[in-house]
Design a protein around this motif. Structure first.
Motif, PDB file in Angstrom:
ATOM      1  N   THR A 219       0.853  -1.189   0.000  1.00  0.00           N
ATOM      2  CA  THR A 219       0.000   0.000   0.000  1.00  0.00           C
ATOM      3  C   THR A 219       0.888   1.237   0.000  1.00  0.00           C
ATOM      4  OG1 THR A 219      -0.115  -0.014   2.432  1.00  0.00           O
ATOM      5  CG2 THR A 219      -1.869  -1.155   1.224  1.00  0.00           C
ATOM      6  N   ILE A 220       0.328   2.339  -0.440  1.00  0.00           N
ATOM      7  CA  ILE A 220       1.076   3.583  -0.537  1.00  0.00           C
ATOM      8  C   ILE A 220       0.200   4.734  -0.069  1.00  0.00           C
ATOM      9  CG2 ILE A 220       0.411   3.887  -2.958  1.00  0.00           C
ATOM     10  CD1 ILE A 220       3.134   5.200  -3.439  1.00  0.00           C
ATOM     11  N   ASN A 221       0.802   5.628   0.720  1.00  0.00           N
ATOM     12  CA  ASN A 221       0.080   6.829   1.104  1.00  0.00           C
ATOM     13  C   ASN A 221       0.951   8.039   0.782  1.00  0.00           C
ATOM     14  OD1 ASN A 221       1.949   7.118   3.255  1.00  0.00           O
ATOM     15  ND2 ASN A 221       0.645   5.914   4.621  1.00  0.00           N
ATOM     16  N   SER A 222       0.645   9.160   1.347  1.00  0.00           N
ATOM     17  CA  SER A 222       1.350  10.380   0.971  1.00  0.00           C
ATOM     18  C   SER A 222       2.791  10.422   1.440  1.00  0.00           C
ATOM     19  CB  SER A 222       0.611  11.600   1.535  1.00  0.00           C
ATOM     20  OG  SER A 222       0.518  11.511   2.959  1.00  0.00           O
ATOM     21  N   SER A 223       3.161   9.550   2.383  1.00  0.00           N
ATOM     22  CA  SER A 223       4.508   9.643   2.959  1.00  0.00           C
ATOM     23  C   SER A 223       5.326   8.365   2.890  1.00  0.00           C
ATOM     24  CB  SER A 223       4.415  10.086   4.424  1.00  0.00           C
ATOM     25  OG  SER A 223       3.663   9.141   5.188  1.00  0.00           O
ATOM     26  N   ILE A 224       4.725   7.203   2.689  1.00  0.00           N
ATOM     27  CA  ILE A 224       5.474   5.952   2.796  1.00  0.00           C
ATOM     28  C   ILE A 224       4.831   4.849   1.965  1.00  0.00           C
ATOM     29  CG2 ILE A 224       4.283   4.883   4.753  1.00  0.00           C
ATOM     30  CD1 ILE A 224       8.099   5.275   4.477  1.00  0.00           C
ATOM     31  N   ILE A 225       5.681   3.882   1.535  1.00  0.00           N
ATOM     32  CA  ILE A 225       5.209   2.669   0.854  1.00  0.00           C
ATOM     33  C   ILE A 225       5.365   1.515   1.839  1.00  0.00           C
ATOM     34  CG2 ILE A 225       5.506   1.131  -1.118  1.00  0.00           C
ATOM     35  CD1 ILE A 225       6.944   3.441  -2.537  1.00  0.00           C
ATOM     36  N   THR A 226       4.332   0.727   2.045  1.00  0.00           N
ATOM     37  CA  THR A 226       4.380  -0.392   2.986  1.00  0.00           C
ATOM     38  C   THR A 226       4.565  -1.697   2.221  1.00  0.00           C
ATOM     39  OG1 THR A 226       2.912   0.783   4.503  1.00  0.00           O
ATOM     40  CG2 THR A 226       3.177  -1.579   4.848  1.00  0.00           C
ATOM     41  N   LEU A 227       5.661  -2.427   2.576  1.00  0.00           N
ATOM     42  CA  LEU A 227       6.032  -3.664   1.874  1.00  0.00           C
ATOM     43  C   LEU A 227       6.510  -4.706   2.862  1.00  0.00           C
ATOM     44  CD1 LEU A 227       8.252  -2.029  -0.919  1.00  0.00           C
ATOM     45  CD2 LEU A 227       5.959  -2.954  -1.285  1.00  0.00           C
ATOM     46  N   ASP A 228       6.556  -5.966   2.412  1.00  0.00           N
ATOM     47  CA  ASP A 228       7.361  -6.975   3.072  1.00  0.00           C
ATOM     48  C   ASP A 228       8.382  -7.455   2.039  1.00  0.00           C
ATOM     49  OD1 ASP A 228       6.064  -8.827   1.407  1.00  0.00           O
ATOM     50  OD2 ASP A 228       4.632  -9.415   2.953  1.00  0.00           O
ATOM     51  N   CYS A 229       9.223  -8.438   2.389  1.00  0.00           N
ATOM     52  CA  CYS A 229      10.341  -8.800   1.504  1.00  0.00           C
ATOM     53  C   CYS A 229       9.870  -9.304   0.140  1.00  0.00           C
ATOM     54  CB  CYS A 229      11.241  -9.820   2.186  1.00  0.00           C
ATOM     55  SG  CYS A 229      10.438 -11.415   2.566  1.00  0.00           S
ATOM     56  N   SER A 230       8.903 -10.223   0.121  1.00  0.00           N
ATOM     57  CA  SER A 230       8.459 -10.799  -1.150  1.00  0.00           C
ATOM     58  C   SER A 230       7.622  -9.811  -1.960  1.00  0.00           C
ATOM     59  CB  SER A 230       7.674 -12.093  -0.908  1.00  0.00           C
ATOM     60  OG  SER A 230       6.617 -11.882   0.013  1.00  0.00           O
ATOM     61  N   ALA A 231       6.843  -8.963  -1.280  1.00  0.00           N
ATOM     62  CA  ALA A 231       6.064  -7.955  -2.002  1.00  0.00           C
ATOM     63  C   ALA A 231       6.986  -6.953  -2.680  1.00  0.00           C
ATOM     64  CB  ALA A 231       5.126  -7.234  -1.030  1.00  0.00           C
ATOM     65  N   PHE A 232       8.099  -6.614  -2.025  1.00  0.00           N
ATOM     66  CA  PHE A 232       9.072  -5.705  -2.621  1.00  0.00           C
ATOM     67  C   PHE A 232       9.651  -6.297  -3.908  1.00  0.00           C
ATOM     68  CE2 PHE A 232      13.712  -4.888  -2.891  1.00  0.00           C
ATOM     69  CZ  PHE A 232      13.653  -3.586  -3.383  1.00  0.00           C
ATOM     70  N   VAL A 233      10.062  -7.562  -3.848  1.00  0.00           N
ATOM     71  CA  VAL A 233      10.647  -8.203  -5.023  1.00  0.00           C
ATOM     72  C   VAL A 233       9.620  -8.296  -6.154  1.00  0.00           C
ATOM     73  CG1 VAL A 233      11.562 -10.376  -5.925  1.00  0.00           C
ATOM     74  CG2 VAL A 233      12.366  -9.492  -3.724  1.00  0.00           C
ATOM     75  N   ALA A 234       8.407  -8.722  -5.825  1.00  0.00           N
ATOM     76  CA  ALA A 234       7.361  -8.834  -6.849  1.00  0.00           C
ATOM     77  C   ALA A 234       7.041  -7.477  -7.467  1.00  0.00           C
ATOM     78  CB  ALA A 234       6.109  -9.449  -6.228  1.00  0.00           C
ATOM     79  N   GLN A 235       7.065  -6.415  -6.646  1.00  0.00           N
ATOM     80  CA  GLN A 235       6.770  -5.072  -7.151  1.00  0.00           C
ATOM     81  C   GLN A 235       7.883  -4.587  -8.091  1.00  0.00           C
ATOM     82  OE1 GLN A 235       3.890  -2.834  -6.472  1.00  0.00           O
ATOM     83  NE2 GLN A 235       4.898  -2.186  -8.348  1.00  0.00           N
ATOM     84  N   VAL A 236       9.130  -4.818  -7.716  1.00  0.00           N
ATOM     85  CA  VAL A 236      10.255  -4.406  -8.565  1.00  0.00           C
ATOM     86  C   VAL A 236      10.229  -5.158  -9.886  1.00  0.00           C
ATOM     87  CG1 VAL A 236      12.768  -4.405  -8.767  1.00  0.00           C
ATOM     88  CG2 VAL A 236      11.712  -3.702  -6.621  1.00  0.00           C
ATOM     89  N   TYR A 237       9.961  -6.470  -9.828  1.00  0.00           N
ATOM     90  CA  TYR A 237       9.891  -7.257 -11.063  1.00  0.00           C
ATOM     91  C   TYR A 237       8.751  -6.761 -11.953  1.00  0.00           C
ATOM     92  CZ  TYR A 237      13.418 -10.864 -10.307  1.00  0.00           C
ATOM     93  OH  TYR A 237      14.602 -11.536 -10.198  1.00  0.00           O
ATOM     94  N   SER A 238       7.633  -6.370 -11.331  1.00  0.00           N
ATOM     95  CA  SER A 238       6.516  -5.838 -12.110  1.00  0.00           C
ATOM     96  C   SER A 238       6.909  -4.519 -12.772  1.00  0.00           C
ATOM     97  CB  SER A 238       5.307  -5.629 -11.191  1.00  0.00           C
ATOM     98  OG  SER A 238       4.241  -5.001 -11.882  1.00  0.00           O
ATOM     99  N   CYS A 239       7.632  -3.675 -12.042  1.00  0.00           N
ATOM    100  CA  CYS A 239       8.082  -2.388 -12.607  1.00  0.00           C
ATOM    101  C   CYS A 239       9.049  -2.592 -13.765  1.00  0.00           C
ATOM    102  CB  CYS A 239       8.752  -1.556 -11.520  1.00  0.00           C
ATOM    103  SG  CYS A 239       7.616  -0.838 -10.310  1.00  0.00           S
ATOM    104  N   ALA A 240       9.785  -3.717 -13.755  1.00  0.00           N
ATOM    105  CA  ALA A 240      10.751  -3.992 -14.814  1.00  0.00           C
ATOM    106  C   ALA A 240      10.131  -4.754 -15.976  1.00  0.00           C
ATOM    107  CB  ALA A 240      11.933  -4.783 -14.251  1.00  0.00           C
ATOM    108  N   GLY A 241       8.851  -5.107 -15.869  1.00  0.00           N
ATOM    109  CA  GLY A 241       8.181  -5.830 -16.940  1.00  0.00           C
ATOM    110  C   GLY A 241       8.507  -7.301 -16.980  1.00  0.00           C
ATOM    111  N   LEU A 242       9.009  -7.849 -15.893  1.00  0.00           N
ATOM    112  CA  LEU A 242       9.340  -9.270 -15.840  1.00  0.00           C
ATOM    113  C   LEU A 242       8.122 -10.091 -15.452  1.00  0.00           C
ATOM    114  CD1 LEU A 242      12.776  -9.015 -13.980  1.00  0.00           C
ATOM    115  CD2 LEU A 242      12.430  -9.614 -16.386  1.00  0.00           C
ATOM    116  N   SER A 243       8.193 -11.374 -15.741  1.00  0.00           N
ATOM    117  CA  SER A 243       7.081 -12.277 -15.442  1.00  0.00           C
ATOM    118  C   SER A 243       6.872 -12.370 -13.932  1.00  0.00           C
ATOM    119  CB  SER A 243       7.354 -13.672 -16.006  1.00  0.00           C
ATOM    120  OG  SER A 243       7.512 -13.605 -17.412  1.00  0.00           O
TER     121      SER A 243
END
Length: 329
Positions: A219-243
């Protein structure tokens, strides 16, 4: 007293030479120890030296690669402590000789009864002090020789496992590229592939917080993005267009992942953007992991991951021994 004084002086002088010689001989290496990895045998074959996981800068501008905290070889803490005990006894003997000589000179060169008495007391005090130091050493050695042996190898190894945080049970839902770009993560374009992973991931540093609470994941609000370890990796891969690699460590280190032993695996064969980590229940660090963890390998011994302190670039060595899986897109 005057007749006995020369003989006493001769005996004390001889003792001052014999005692240090005895202790120095006791410090001679006799048998080579058995070294357990990551320790290796020193060049003199008398002790083990610990190989540092990462070189440390030295005061002379060089780097420190090894340190021996247990044996009696060069740089050994235990050896230094043992030697200090022996040197202390030798110093006591030397000081006793000096005080006895001073007392003897005072006793023989004065006719005043008070000065003679003072010289006699100085001699007596020096002898008693020397006997006290030698007596303490002898008493401890008689009770148990190990009382005088600061052998740190007898200490049991303790493994400390740091819990890096768990994963939220919520399914992964990617944050929109528009929302992330407005938050300063401008490289999240949905393209770039594996070569863009490191650059995208590092834009998250300083902008995230960790949480595994229900409803908080990705989730994201005006000041911070809330992640855990696997959500971070999945989000970065999504931003890079990877499967899609999975929404948690069980999925990410399932199909397509390679099981490894982090203590022996050659991580130099990995490339930037590859994944490393473990699943819940693995024993890569010698203890059952209570939570899974995944990190992005950056190269040059560095990783990028989200832990309880947020997203940051860290040293691979900080988790290397716990790694049980590697995966590359």
């Amino acid at each position: 007293m005057k007749k006995l004084l020369p003989y006493i002086l001769i005996l004390i002088v001889l003792a001052s030479f014999v005692v240090p010689a005895h202790f120095s001989l006791a410090f001679t290496c006799t048998t080579a120890p058995t070294c357990q990895p990551p320790s290796v045998l020193t060049s003199d074959g008398c002790s083990c030296t610990y190989v540092l996981l990462s070189p440390l800068p030295n005061t002379n501008g060089e780097t420190l690669n090894t340190f021996d905290p247990t044996g009696e070889g060069g740089g050994a803490l235990g050896g230094y402590l043992n030697l200090m005990i022996k040197l202390f006894i030798g110093i006591c003997a030397v000081l006793a000789v000096i005080m006895i000589v001073m007392g003897g000179i005072q006793y023989m060169t004065t006719e005043l009864i008070s000065s003679k008495e003072e010289g006699r007391k100085r001699i007596t005090g020096a002898i008693l002090g020397l006997l006290l130091a030698l007596g303490a050493y002898t008493l401890l050695f008689t009770i148990n020789p190990d009382l005088l042996n600061t052998d740190l190898e007898s200490l049991e190894d303790v493994t400390v496992v740091v819990d890096l945080g768990g994963e939220s049970p919520d399914p992964f839902v990617a944050i929109s590229k528009t929302a992330l770009q407005s938050f300063g993560i401008t490289k999240c374009t949905g393209s770039g592939g594996k070569s863009a992973v490191a650059g995208i991931g590092q834009q998250f540093v300083g902008k995230t917080t960790y949480s595994q609470a229900t409803g908080k994941r990705n989730t994201i609000n005006s000041s911070i993005i809330t992640l855990d370890c696997s959500a971070f990796v999945a989000q970065v891969y999504s931003c890079a267009g990877l499967s899609y690699t999975g929404g948690n460590t069980n999925e990410m280190f399932g199909s397509g992942a390679t099981a490894v032993n982090g203590t022996t695996y050659d991580f130099s064969q990995l490339h930037s953007g590859d994944l490393v980590g473990w699943k819940k229940g693995d024993k890569g660090g010698g203890k059952v992991e209570t939570n899974g963890h995944v990190a992005i390998y950056l190269g040059n011994g560095q990783i990028l991951d989200t832990q309880s302190g947020g997203t940051a670039v860290r040293q691979l060595d900080s988790i290397k021994n716990r790694i049980t899986y590697v995966k590359w897109p």
